[in-house]
Design an enzyme around this catalytic site. Structure first.
Site, PDB file in Angstrom:
ATOM      1  N   HIS A  46       0.810  -1.219   0.000  1.00 50.55           N
ATOM      2  CA  HIS A  46       0.000   0.000   0.000  1.00 50.55           C
ATOM      3  C   HIS A  46       0.842   1.267   0.000  1.00 50.55           C
ATOM      4  O   HIS A  46       0.310   2.354  -0.225  1.00 50.55           O
ATOM      5  CB  HIS A  46      -0.913   0.028   1.229  1.00 50.55           C
ATOM      6  N   ARG A  71       7.223  -5.543   3.023  1.00 51.13           N
ATOM      7  CA  ARG A  71       5.940  -6.192   2.754  1.00 51.13           C
ATOM      8  C   ARG A  71       5.780  -6.170   1.246  1.00 51.13           C
ATOM      9  O   ARG A  71       5.671  -5.090   0.645  1.00 51.13           O
ATOM     10  CB  ARG A  71       4.763  -5.492   3.425  1.00 51.13           C
ATOM     11  N   GLU A 147      -5.372 -12.267   7.066  1.00 46.95           N
ATOM     12  CA  GLU A 147      -6.214 -11.057   7.046  1.00 46.95           C
ATOM     13  C   GLU A 147      -7.469 -11.258   6.211  1.00 46.95           C
ATOM     14  O   GLU A 147      -8.094 -10.300   5.792  1.00 46.95           O
ATOM     15  CB  GLU A 147      -5.405  -9.842   6.567  1.00 46.95           C
ATOM     16  N   ASP A 173      -7.914  -5.520   7.206  1.00 47.12           N
ATOM     17  CA  ASP A 173      -8.506  -6.434   6.224  1.00 47.12           C
ATOM     18  C   ASP A 173      -9.271  -7.559   6.903  1.00 47.12           C
ATOM     19  O   ASP A 173     -10.320  -7.988   6.414  1.00 47.12           O
ATOM     20  CB  ASP A 173      -7.423  -7.005   5.299  1.00 47.12           C
TER      21      ASP A 173
HETATM   22  C1  3PY Z   1      -4.268  -4.651   7.600  1.00 48.55           C
HETATM   23  O1  3PY Z   1      -4.581  -4.237   8.735  1.00 48.55           O
HETATM   24  O2  3PY Z   1      -5.066  -5.157   6.812  1.00 48.55           O
HETATM   25  C2  3PY Z   1      -2.891  -4.552   7.185  1.00 48.55           C
HETATM   26  O3  3PY Z   1      -2.552  -5.043   6.144  1.00 48.55           O
HETATM   27  C3  3PY Z   1      -1.958  -3.803   8.075  1.00 48.55           C
HETATM   28  O4  3PY Z   1      -0.837  -3.414   7.403  1.00 48.55           O
HETATM   29 MG    MG Z   2      -4.101  -5.680   4.906  1.00 48.06          MG
END
Ligand code: 3PY
Ligand code: MG
Length: 256
Positions: A46, A71, A147, A173
């Site tokens: 992101h 990441r 996530e 997420d």
């Molecule tokens: C999330 O909270 O979805 C993340 O990917 C945090 O970086």
């Molecule tokens: Mg995320």
């Protein structure tokens, strides 16, 4: 091979703490590397960094005591191999839904016979040292992000994947995937319950559990819960918060 600060923290029975950058700035990455963090994570999912800026950021972090982590934008073996060759010492892979994807992540980031990483650590060798080939697989940290609802359902199987050091929870997420709104800690009950199950499953499988937090109190809460890899939010969040407070304090001192 140069040690990984995150593994060193874990071996000492400590929690590892990482700084997280949304920027594409090698200077900011370097500043973060001098804050006492065990690792600096460049967010290529992101954040602003592309492959070009990631290289200079990894170089900048190399000049600090912190280990350079990324990441990755997704489960793409070509990107994973290249970022390792650029000298990344840790990879966080988003949106891992099942054990097959976790296995593909380990295969992409490990040399044969365990994996299929192609040999060419052009910069990894400079940063890691001459024994890079022998030591890379056990020095590089791989964390699969849980996530999604699918990832949550398959979390026990994901935690069984050999070569994965652990999981990393993305609470935003995960909240969306479970039908909740992302929010700072504590998350909604069902999300908190899912997070607790992830932590427990990782530890039962002998794996580490990491989590992204939404500020200082959140990071304290997750550290106290027993998470092994804690990210107390991003650089842009802390910079904006600290600057806002500094401006407000300066404005409040104005004589009328
Ligand atoms: C999330 O909270 O979805 C993340 O990917 C945090 O970086
Ligand atoms: Mg995320």
């Amino acid at each position: 091979m140069r040690p990984n600060k995150v593994i060193e923290a874990w071996q000492a029975g400590e929690t590892a703490f990482a700084a997280w950058t949304n920027t594409e700035s090698s200077y900011i990455a370097e500043v973060l590397g001098h804050t006492g963090a065990d690792a600096v994570v460049i967010d290529m999912q992101h954040g602003m960094a592309d492959m070009h800026s990631a290289l200079s950021m990894l170089q900048a972090i190399s000049a600090t005591p912190a280990s350079p982590f990324v990441r990755v934008p997704g489960l793409d073996p070509r990107l994973i191999m290249k970022l390792l060759d650029y000298g990344s010492y840790g990879l966080i892979c988003p949106l891992v839904d099942n054990a097959e994807q976790a296995e593909a992540f380990v295969v992409a980031s490990s040399y044969p016979p365990r994996g299929g990483r192609s040999y060419g650590p052009v910069r990894g060798l400079l940063y890691g040292g001459p024994d890079y080939l022998d030591a890379a697989d056990r020095t590089i940290v791989r964390l699969a992000m849980i996530e999604t609802r699918a990832g949550l359902d398959n979390m026990e199987a994901i935690c069984q994947v050999d070569g994965l050091e652990g999981i990393f929870i993305g609470p935003s997420d995960l909240s969306l995937s479970l039908g909740s709104k992302p929010r700072p800690e504590p998350a909604e009950d069902q999300v908190e319950e899912a997070i607790a199950r992830c932590l427990d499953a990782a530890h039962k499988a002998g794996k580490k559990a990491g989590i992204f937090c939404f500020g200082v109190e959140g990071a304290q809460r997750r550290t106290a819960q027993g998470f092994d890899f804690v990210v107390p939010h991003s650089d842009s969040f802390h910079m904006a918060k600290a600057y806002r407070a500094a401006l407000e304090a300066a404005r409040a001192s104005k004589k009328n």
